[in-house]
Design a protein around this motif. Structure first.
Motif: not given
Ligand SMILES: C[S@@+](CC[C@H](N)C(=O)[O-])C[C@H]1O[C@@H](n2cnc3c(N)ncnc32)[C@H](O)[C@@H]1O
Length: 261
Positions: A118-122, A213-219, A249-261
């Motif tokens: 994540l830091r490398a991406v950031r 949380d990891a995205m937040a820690d990566a900046g 919550n469901q039996e299964s779900w799909l999600a996108y997580v967007v990290g903003l700078t």
């Protein structure tokens, strides 16, 4: 079409596979491994350099892309750069948007490894840039299961006929202690050909709060979660991803997580 002089030249005086075998043999003899960088001086039509790039075994999947996707793109292929490198360390031009889809980032089992990524991406994002990853979850994600689907006949990227086939998503192991998740994809063709474990995934099932949380820690300044809707009446997804702060919550779900700078 008449062959031009370069085609005739290659056919008459060059034997790049023979040459490459020799170069690899001599280098290996001295270093016990193959070389990683090759310079072909006086390259002309670059037959040898190109053949070497194509034969690198660890490039198998990129080789597929070069052989089967790029030719169809013709001139536009110049605007696509394929990079063989580790996403945690590779140096590439900065981007406005980085995506890591189909859960590929789940190869990172340790939080430290995920953070490194994540830091490398950031660091590789232009001002205002963002990272978009996807993930699945739900009660069924945390157990052994097999999901079967049939896909109708279609055409591949390079025009090859693809017969109808059976697809199986096979979750073979889930360990609640460390969320280790082993999955495989199996295929079966109409002629009975079976490709068991055509693709294997050795993953960690990450959760939404963990990646946020990891995205937040990566900046990353903030993160957003978009979840696919479920149509109760039709008993299937509605294929729309909506920004959510909470969902059941469901039996299964799909999600996108967007990290903003
Ligand atoms: C599951 S495939 C994703 C294919 C396709 N992009 C998709 O979304 O379905 C993941 C690919 O990432 C490659 N990969 C695994 N670890 C990597 C790393 N640390 N750096 C770069 N690529 C990696 C694998 O070799 C594999 O080709």
């Amino acid at each position: 079409m008449k062959p031009d002089r370069h085609v005739l030249y290659e056919a008459s005086v060059q034997g790049v596979d023979y040459d490459l075998d020799f170069l690899e043999r001599v280098y290996r003899r001295h270093h016990g491994r193959s070389f990683r960088r090759l310079r072909e001086d006086f390259c002309g039509t670059a037959a040898l350099a190109a053949a070497w790039v194509m034969r690198r075994p660890d490039h198998a999947v990129l080789r597929w892309a070069r052989a089967r996707r790029l030719p169809r793109m013709r001139e536009a292929a110049r605007r696509l750069a394929l990079v063989h490198g580790d996403v945690r360390t590779v140096r590439v031009p900065r981007a406005d948007l980085v995506c890591a889809l189909n859960f590929s980032w789940w190869v990172f089992h340790e939080r430290a490894e995920l953070l490194r990524y994540l830091r490398a991406v950031r660091g590789g994002l232009r001002p205002g840039g963002m990272l978009i990853v996807n993930m699945f979850g739900g009660t069924e994600a945390m157990e052994k299961s097999v999901e079967r689907r049939r896909f109708p006949a279609s055409q591949s990227v390079d025009g090859e006929r693809v017969p109808s086939f059976r697809y199986e998503w096979d979750q073979t192991l889930f360990n609640p202690v460390d969320h280790h998740l082993l999955c495989s994809i199996h295929f079966e063709l109409p002629d009975g050909t079976r490709m068991r474990h055509a693709f294997r995934y050795d993953w960690r099932l990450w959760t939404l709060p963990e990646i946020r949380d990891a995205m937040a820690d990566a900046g990353f300044r903030a993160s957003e979660v978009y979840v696919e809707g479920w149509d109760d009446k039709a008993n299937q997804s509605d294929e729309k991803f909506r920004l959510r702060r909470r969902f059941e919550n469901q039996e299964s779900w799909l999600a996108y997580v967007v990290g903003l700078t």
